[in-house]
Design an enzyme around this catalytic site. Structure first.
Site, short mmCIF file in Angstrom:
data_model
loop_
_atom_site.label_atom_id
_atom_site.label_comp_id
_atom_site.label_asym_id
_atom_site.label_seq_id
_atom_site.Cartn_x
_atom_site.Cartn_y
_atom_site.Cartn_z
N HIS A 21 6.19 -6.49 5.59
CA HIS A 21 5.96 -6.11 6.98
C HIS A 21 6.16 -7.38 7.82
O HIS A 21 5.45 -8.36 7.65
CB HIS A 21 4.57 -5.53 7.18
CG HIS A 21 4.36 -4.25 6.42
ND1 HIS A 21 3.22 -3.99 5.67
CD2 HIS A 21 5.16 -3.16 6.27
CE1 HIS A 21 3.34 -2.80 5.11
NE2 HIS A 21 4.50 -2.28 5.46
N HIS A 116 0.26 -9.38 2.09
CA HIS A 116 0.06 -8.61 3.31
C HIS A 116 -1.15 -9.13 4.09
O HIS A 116 -2.07 -9.71 3.52
CB HIS A 116 -0.18 -7.13 2.98
CG HIS A 116 1.02 -6.43 2.45
ND1 HIS A 116 1.89 -5.73 3.25
CD2 HIS A 116 1.52 -6.33 1.19
CE1 HIS A 116 2.87 -5.22 2.51
NE2 HIS A 116 2.66 -5.58 1.25
N GLU A 178 -3.98 -8.30 0.10
CA GLU A 178 -4.28 -8.10 1.53
C GLU A 178 -5.36 -9.09 1.93
O GLU A 178 -6.38 -9.20 1.24
CB GLU A 178 -4.82 -6.69 1.79
CG GLU A 178 -3.83 -5.57 1.69
CD GLU A 178 -3.10 -5.28 2.99
OE1 GLU A 178 -3.37 -5.99 3.99
OE2 GLU A 178 -2.26 -4.37 2.99
#
Length: 313
Positions: A21, A116, A178
Protein backbone atom coordinates in the site's frame (compact mmCIF):
# COMPACT_ATOMS: atom_id res chain seq x y z
CA UNK A 1 -5.62 -25.89 19.01
CA UNK A 2 -2.51 -27.87 18.20
CA UNK A 3 -0.41 -27.59 15.07
CA UNK A 4 0.31 -30.52 12.77
CA UNK A 5 3.00 -29.32 10.36
CA UNK A 6 6.72 -29.47 11.08
CA UNK A 7 9.27 -27.33 9.27
CA UNK A 8 12.45 -29.28 8.63
CA UNK A 9 14.14 -27.94 5.50
CA UNK A 10 16.41 -24.89 6.04
CA UNK A 11 15.15 -21.52 4.89
CA UNK A 12 17.00 -20.27 1.82
CA UNK A 13 15.05 -17.40 0.24
CA UNK A 14 13.40 -14.52 2.10
CA UNK A 15 11.74 -11.42 0.70
CA UNK A 16 10.74 -8.21 2.49
CA UNK A 17 7.92 -6.30 0.79
CA UNK A 18 7.29 -2.60 1.38
CA UNK A 19 4.80 -0.37 -0.36
CA UNK A 20 2.12 -2.97 -1.01
CA UNK A 21 0.00 0.00 0.00
CA UNK A 22 1.80 3.07 -1.30
CA UNK A 23 0.82 5.42 1.51
CA UNK A 24 1.98 3.16 4.37
CA UNK A 25 5.39 4.72 4.64
CA UNK A 26 7.30 2.73 7.25
CA UNK A 27 7.72 -0.29 4.98
CA UNK A 28 8.41 1.98 2.01
CA UNK A 29 11.24 3.80 3.77
CA UNK A 30 12.77 0.69 5.33
CA UNK A 31 12.79 -1.22 2.04
CA UNK A 32 14.25 1.76 0.17
CA UNK A 33 16.97 1.98 2.82
CA UNK A 34 17.73 -1.75 2.59
CA UNK A 35 17.89 -1.57 -1.20
CA UNK A 36 20.68 1.00 -0.81
CA UNK A 37 22.34 -0.64 2.19
CA UNK A 38 21.14 -4.11 3.13
CA UNK A 39 23.81 -4.91 5.71
CA UNK A 40 21.39 -5.17 8.64
CA UNK A 41 19.08 -7.65 6.91
CA UNK A 42 21.77 -10.00 5.61
CA UNK A 43 22.33 -13.31 7.40
CA UNK A 44 24.95 -15.93 6.57
CA UNK A 45 23.71 -18.45 4.01
CA UNK A 46 20.41 -16.66 3.50
CA UNK A 47 19.20 -14.74 0.46
CA UNK A 48 17.17 -11.72 1.61
CA UNK A 49 15.58 -9.61 -1.11
CA UNK A 50 13.79 -6.31 -0.35
CA UNK A 51 11.18 -5.09 -2.87
CA UNK A 52 8.91 -2.09 -3.37
CA UNK A 53 5.80 -4.00 -4.38
CA UNK A 54 3.57 -1.20 -5.72
CA UNK A 55 5.96 1.44 -7.11
CA UNK A 56 3.28 3.49 -8.91
CA UNK A 57 1.21 3.81 -5.72
CA UNK A 58 4.35 4.64 -3.73
CA UNK A 59 5.20 7.41 -6.18
CA UNK A 60 1.72 8.91 -5.76
CA UNK A 61 1.61 8.15 -2.01
CA UNK A 62 -1.77 6.48 -2.39
CA UNK A 63 -3.02 3.07 -1.24
CA UNK A 64 -3.32 1.73 -4.78
CA UNK A 65 -3.81 2.79 -8.40
CA UNK A 66 -6.68 0.59 -9.68
CA UNK A 67 -7.39 -1.96 -6.94
CA UNK A 68 -5.96 -3.29 -3.68
CA UNK A 69 -2.74 -5.20 -4.43
CA UNK A 70 -3.11 -7.06 -1.13
CA UNK A 71 -6.35 -8.74 -2.28
CA UNK A 72 -5.57 -9.94 -5.82
CA UNK A 73 -3.11 -12.81 -5.31
CA UNK A 74 -5.69 -15.51 -6.04
CA UNK A 75 -5.02 -18.09 -8.73
CA UNK A 76 -7.69 -16.60 -11.00
CA UNK A 77 -6.00 -13.19 -11.17
CA UNK A 78 -2.51 -14.66 -11.32
CA UNK A 79 -3.54 -16.84 -14.25
CA UNK A 80 -5.20 -14.17 -16.39
CA UNK A 81 -3.75 -13.42 -19.81
CA UNK A 82 -1.45 -10.40 -19.62
CA UNK A 83 -3.22 -7.39 -21.11
CA UNK A 84 -3.14 -3.61 -20.81
CA UNK A 85 -6.84 -3.86 -19.97
CA UNK A 86 -6.04 -5.57 -16.67
CA UNK A 87 -5.93 -3.35 -13.56
CA UNK A 88 -2.39 -2.21 -12.81
CA UNK A 89 -2.26 -4.12 -9.52
CA UNK A 90 -3.31 -7.39 -11.18
CA UNK A 91 -0.50 -7.00 -13.72
CA UNK A 92 1.89 -6.16 -10.91
CA UNK A 93 0.72 -9.21 -8.96
CA UNK A 94 1.58 -11.40 -11.95
CA UNK A 95 5.05 -9.84 -12.11
CA UNK A 96 5.62 -10.41 -8.38
CA UNK A 97 4.36 -13.98 -8.68
CA UNK A 98 6.90 -14.66 -11.43
CA UNK A 99 9.72 -13.18 -9.33
CA UNK A 100 8.88 -14.77 -5.96
CA UNK A 101 6.54 -17.65 -6.82
CA UNK A 102 4.88 -19.22 -8.53
CA UNK A 103 2.29 -19.45 -5.76
CA UNK A 104 1.82 -22.97 -4.34
CA UNK A 105 5.00 -24.23 -6.03
CA UNK A 106 8.24 -25.65 -4.70
CA UNK A 107 10.09 -22.76 -6.36
CA UNK A 108 8.31 -20.04 -4.37
CA UNK A 109 10.19 -18.03 -1.75
CA UNK A 110 10.31 -19.62 1.67
CA UNK A 111 9.32 -16.54 3.69
CA UNK A 112 7.81 -13.20 2.69
CA UNK A 113 7.50 -10.39 5.21
CA UNK A 114 4.91 -7.85 4.04
CA UNK A 115 5.24 -4.53 5.88
CA UNK A 116 2.12 -2.47 6.63
CA UNK A 117 0.96 0.45 8.73
CA UNK A 118 -2.46 0.92 10.24
CA UNK A 119 -4.16 4.07 11.53
CA UNK A 120 -5.65 1.86 14.27
CA UNK A 121 -4.06 1.58 17.70
CA UNK A 122 -2.78 -1.96 17.12
CA UNK A 123 0.84 -1.57 18.20
CA UNK A 124 3.12 -4.33 16.89
CA UNK A 125 1.01 -6.94 15.13
CA UNK A 126 1.96 -10.17 13.36
CA UNK A 127 -0.59 -11.62 10.93
CA UNK A 128 -0.86 -15.39 10.73
CA UNK A 129 -2.73 -17.21 7.95
CA UNK A 130 -2.36 -20.83 9.13
CA UNK A 131 -3.06 -21.95 12.70
CA UNK A 132 -1.28 -25.31 12.14
CA UNK A 133 2.09 -23.99 11.02
CA UNK A 134 4.71 -24.91 13.63
CA UNK A 135 7.45 -22.89 11.97
CA UNK A 136 5.48 -19.62 11.98
CA UNK A 137 4.11 -20.15 15.49
CA UNK A 138 7.68 -20.71 16.68
CA UNK A 139 8.86 -17.60 14.80
CA UNK A 140 6.07 -15.46 16.25
CA UNK A 141 6.84 -16.77 19.75
CA UNK A 142 10.49 -15.79 19.25
CA UNK A 143 9.58 -12.29 18.01
CA UNK A 144 7.08 -11.70 20.84
CA UNK A 145 9.62 -12.86 23.44
CA UNK A 146 12.40 -10.74 21.93
CA UNK A 147 10.25 -7.59 21.84
CA UNK A 148 9.06 -7.92 25.45
CA UNK A 149 8.11 -5.91 27.44
CA UNK A 150 6.80 -4.18 24.29
CA UNK A 151 3.53 -5.97 23.46
CA UNK A 152 3.24 -7.84 20.17
CA UNK A 153 -0.11 -9.26 19.12
CA UNK A 154 -0.91 -12.07 16.69
CA UNK A 155 -3.92 -11.71 14.41
CA UNK A 156 -5.10 -15.03 12.92
CA UNK A 157 -7.02 -14.42 9.68
CA UNK A 158 -7.93 -18.06 9.09
CA UNK A 159 -11.64 -18.09 8.24
CA UNK A 160 -13.88 -20.38 6.14
CA UNK A 161 -15.48 -17.57 4.10
CA UNK A 162 -13.10 -14.59 4.39
CA UNK A 163 -10.41 -15.01 1.75
CA UNK A 164 -7.69 -12.36 1.57
CA UNK A 165 -5.41 -13.48 -1.32
CA UNK A 166 -2.56 -11.44 0.18
CA UNK A 167 0.63 -10.34 -1.54
CA UNK A 168 2.69 -12.48 0.85
CA UNK A 169 0.55 -15.58 0.24
CA UNK A 170 2.81 -16.68 -2.63
CA UNK A 171 5.45 -17.70 -0.04
CA UNK A 172 5.56 -21.01 1.77
CA UNK A 173 5.56 -19.05 5.03
CA UNK A 174 3.70 -15.73 4.67
CA UNK A 175 4.14 -13.14 7.43
CA UNK A 176 2.12 -9.94 7.65
CA UNK A 177 3.48 -7.16 9.84
CA UNK A 178 1.25 -4.26 10.90
CA UNK A 179 2.46 -1.45 13.13
CA UNK A 180 0.40 1.52 14.25
CA UNK A 181 -1.12 3.90 14.92
CA UNK A 182 0.33 5.96 12.10
CA UNK A 183 -1.57 8.21 9.68
CA UNK A 184 -1.27 7.28 6.04
CA UNK A 185 1.32 9.36 4.22
CA UNK A 186 3.17 10.03 7.49
CA UNK A 187 6.33 8.62 9.10
CA UNK A 188 6.82 8.20 12.86
CA UNK A 189 10.23 7.32 14.28
CA UNK A 190 8.81 5.12 17.05
CA UNK A 191 6.70 3.07 14.62
CA UNK A 192 9.64 2.72 12.22
CA UNK A 193 11.90 1.54 15.03
CA UNK A 194 9.37 -1.07 16.17
CA UNK A 195 8.94 -2.51 12.68
CA UNK A 196 12.70 -2.58 12.19
CA UNK A 197 13.10 -4.58 15.41
CA UNK A 198 10.40 -7.05 14.34
CA UNK A 199 12.28 -7.77 11.10
CA UNK A 200 15.61 -8.08 12.96
CA UNK A 201 14.22 -10.64 15.40
CA UNK A 202 12.49 -12.58 12.60
CA UNK A 203 15.72 -12.83 10.60
CA UNK A 204 17.65 -13.79 13.75
CA UNK A 205 15.15 -16.62 14.31
CA UNK A 206 15.58 -17.89 10.74
CA UNK A 207 19.38 -17.73 11.10
CA UNK A 208 19.30 -19.70 14.37
CA UNK A 209 16.93 -22.25 12.81
CA UNK A 210 19.21 -22.69 9.79
CA UNK A 211 22.19 -23.13 12.10
CA UNK A 212 20.50 -26.15 13.65
CA UNK A 213 19.14 -24.65 16.87
CA UNK A 214 16.25 -26.65 18.25
CA UNK A 215 13.20 -24.67 19.35
CA UNK A 216 11.25 -26.52 22.06
CA UNK A 217 7.45 -26.76 22.11
CA UNK A 218 5.80 -23.39 22.69
CA UNK A 219 2.41 -21.71 22.88
CA UNK A 220 1.23 -18.28 21.77
CA UNK A 221 -1.92 -16.29 22.36
CA UNK A 222 -3.67 -15.26 19.15
CA UNK A 223 -6.76 -13.30 18.18
CA UNK A 224 -8.76 -15.15 15.53
CA UNK A 225 -11.10 -13.22 13.25
CA UNK A 226 -14.80 -13.94 13.74
CA UNK A 227 -16.50 -11.34 11.54
CA UNK A 228 -16.17 -7.82 10.20
CA UNK A 229 -18.53 -5.13 11.46
CA UNK A 230 -19.76 -2.31 9.21
CA UNK A 231 -20.76 1.17 10.33
CA UNK A 232 -24.47 1.80 10.78
CA UNK A 233 -25.81 3.26 7.53
CA UNK A 234 -28.84 5.27 6.41
CA UNK A 235 -31.18 4.44 3.54
CA UNK A 236 -28.72 6.00 1.07
CA UNK A 237 -25.94 3.72 2.29
CA UNK A 238 -24.03 6.56 3.95
CA UNK A 239 -22.40 6.16 7.36
CA UNK A 240 -24.90 7.13 10.04
CA UNK A 241 -22.74 6.76 13.16
CA UNK A 242 -19.10 6.98 14.20
CA UNK A 243 -16.95 4.80 16.46
CA UNK A 244 -17.93 5.49 20.07
CA UNK A 245 -15.23 7.25 22.15
CA UNK A 246 -15.20 4.27 24.54
CA UNK A 247 -14.16 1.98 21.67
CA UNK A 248 -11.76 4.30 19.86
CA UNK A 249 -8.10 3.20 20.26
CA UNK A 250 -9.17 0.11 22.24
CA UNK A 251 -7.84 -2.51 19.81
CA UNK A 252 -7.21 -5.89 21.49
CA UNK A 253 -9.20 -4.85 24.61
CA UNK A 254 -12.21 -6.95 25.66
CA UNK A 255 -15.54 -5.67 24.34
CA UNK A 256 -18.57 -7.04 26.18
CA UNK A 257 -22.20 -7.35 25.09
CA UNK A 258 -23.90 -4.07 25.97
CA UNK A 259 -20.73 -2.00 25.63
CA UNK A 260 -20.93 1.14 23.43
CA UNK A 261 -19.59 0.71 19.88
CA UNK A 262 -21.14 3.51 17.78
CA UNK A 263 -22.45 7.04 18.38
CA UNK A 264 -24.89 8.84 16.10
CA UNK A 265 -24.70 12.58 15.50
CA UNK A 266 -27.90 13.08 17.49
CA UNK A 267 -26.24 11.43 20.50
CA UNK A 268 -27.69 7.93 20.35
CA UNK A 269 -25.36 5.18 21.56
CA UNK A 270 -25.39 1.83 19.74
CA UNK A 271 -24.36 -1.09 21.91
CA UNK A 272 -22.63 -4.37 21.10
CA UNK A 273 -25.12 -7.21 20.67
CA UNK A 274 -24.55 -10.89 20.99
CA UNK A 275 -23.77 -12.95 24.05
CA UNK A 276 -19.98 -13.23 24.07
CA UNK A 277 -16.98 -11.03 24.76
CA UNK A 278 -14.98 -10.15 21.66
CA UNK A 279 -11.69 -8.38 21.00
CA UNK A 280 -11.87 -5.61 18.37
CA UNK A 281 -9.04 -5.01 15.88
CA UNK A 282 -8.53 -2.48 13.10
CA UNK A 283 -10.83 -0.12 14.97
CA UNK A 284 -11.68 2.86 12.73
CA UNK A 285 -8.93 2.01 10.21
CA UNK A 286 -8.91 4.77 7.58
CA UNK A 287 -8.35 2.42 4.64
CA UNK A 288 -11.31 0.23 5.59
CA UNK A 289 -14.04 2.83 5.13
CA UNK A 290 -14.20 1.79 1.46
CA UNK A 291 -14.34 -1.86 2.53
CA UNK A 292 -17.29 -1.13 4.84
CA UNK A 293 -15.42 -2.31 7.92
CA UNK A 294 -15.57 -0.32 11.16
CA UNK A 295 -13.70 -3.00 13.06
CA UNK A 296 -13.27 -6.76 13.15
CA UNK A 297 -14.39 -8.98 16.00
CA UNK A 298 -11.91 -11.57 17.18
CA UNK A 299 -11.87 -14.33 19.74
CA UNK A 300 -8.82 -15.10 21.85
CA UNK A 301 -7.26 -18.56 21.82
CA UNK A 302 -3.95 -20.39 22.29
CA UNK A 303 -1.95 -22.10 19.55
CA UNK A 304 0.67 -24.73 20.32
CA UNK A 305 3.68 -25.65 18.23
CA UNK A 306 5.83 -28.75 18.45
CA UNK A 307 9.59 -28.65 18.69
CA UNK A 308 11.25 -27.77 15.39
CA UNK A 309 14.78 -28.14 14.11
CA UNK A 310 16.37 -27.74 10.69
CA UNK A 311 17.65 -30.84 8.93
CA UNK A 312 20.77 -28.92 7.90
CA UNK A 313 22.67 -29.85 11.05
Amino acid sequence: MTSHHVAEEPIKKVAIFGGTHGNELTGVFLVKHWLENGTEIQRMGLEVKPLITNPKAVKKCTRYIDCDLNRVFDLENLGKNISEDLPYEVRRAQEINLLFGPKNSEDSYDVIFDLHNTTSNMGCTLILEDSRNDFLIQMFHYIKTSLAPLPCYVYLIEHPSLKYATTRSIAKYPVGIEVGPQPHGVLRADILNQMRKMIKHALDFIHDFNEGKEFPPCAIEVYKIMEKVDYPRNESGEIAAVIHPNLQDQDWKPLHPGDPVFLTLDGKTILLGGDCTVYPVFVNEAAYYEKKEAFAKTTKLTLNARSIRSLSR
